[in-house]
Motif scaffolding. Structure first.
Motif: not given
Length: 248
Positions: A156-182
């Motif tokens: 599988p492709v881990r998109v966030s990890e892949m894009l984080s290797t680039l110089e230009a992006p300012a903000y990349i985060e992975r989250v979820a929505v399977n609980s109230v805290k998430c």
């Protein structure tokens, strides 16, 4: 005292998503961010192709329908033509991480000042549940009935990890929505991504781990557990890049 109400940035249209699908939660979080930042009137959303193809029916802001996978390219054009607008794409994993990989990578590499909401449910939802670039090793889908075989189709492709290797992006985060805290954490991340764009800091992407009970062949509650037990270990939550200088 009002403790709960529909965000003004959402229309009154009934969502078309399957029972238990978490697209609706993510829609609400995007709308809440637009409301709280007061940017609904100058926001342009780019709808993708996939389960979220009717996104333009659900947000009370200007919307543009992009061809399959081309949302970041369309967003680039809209933002460059109207830099004062806030521009976001709303894309699933098939749209963003398969046919749209090039547009995603190069928009990020250029540091386009747009916000990408990336919904990862590890499967092609709209077209019947085929294996996606994000389907997990061993995951059973319509086109991998014996489970994803990494020897023949790769990992599988881990998109966030892949894009984080680039110089230009300012903000990349992975989250979820399977609980109230998430959900609360996802809300914070989505709002921060829009704030990043408001401040002109560049490309931001929030990857949201989502469920697909219908194509996973599960009840909604079991799908939430499956995400917790299977997706999070392979797609760990967290901030992968943050050049904004703000708090997480």
């Amino acid at each position: 005292m009002v403790v709960f109400e529909k965000p003004k940035a959402l229309t009154d249209n009934q969502l078309h998503y399957c029972p238990g699908c978490t697209h609706g939660i993510i829609h609400r979080l995007v709308a809440e961010a637009l409301d709280e930042l007061g940017i609904e009137g100058k926001t342009v959303g780019i709808a993708s192709v996939g389960c979220s193809v009717f996104t333009y029916n659900y947000f009370n802001c200007d919307m543009v329908q992009a061809a399959h996978g081309r949302a970041p390219a369309v967003a680039t054009g809209v933002k460059r033509a109207n830099p004062e607008n806030i521009v976001f794409t709303y894309q699933g994993d098939g749209d963003l991480a398969a046919i749209g990989t090039a547009e995603t990578v190069h928009a990020a590499a250029r540091g386009e000042n747009i916000t990408v909401i990336f919904v990862n449910n590890a499967i092609y939802g709209m077209t019947g549940g085929q294996m996606a670039p994000t389907s997990l090793p061993g995951q059973v889908t319509q086109t991998s009935p014996y489970g994803r075989d990494t020897k023949t189709v790769g990992y599988p492709v881990r998109v966030s990890e892949m894009l984080s290797t680039l110089e230009a992006p300012a903000y990349i985060e992975r989250v979820a929505v399977n609980s109230v805290k998430c959900v609360k954490d996802a809300k914070r991340a989505i709002k921060k991504a829009f704030q990043c764009q408001l401040e002109g800091k560049g490309f931001s992407l929030v990857e949201v781990l989502s469920t697909c009970p219908t194509n996973w062949g599960m009840t909604p509650d079991k799908a939430l557990n499956w995400l917790e037990e299977n997706m999070k270990p392979y797609y760990p939550l967290g901030v992968f890049k943050d050049k904004t200088g703000g708090d997480n």
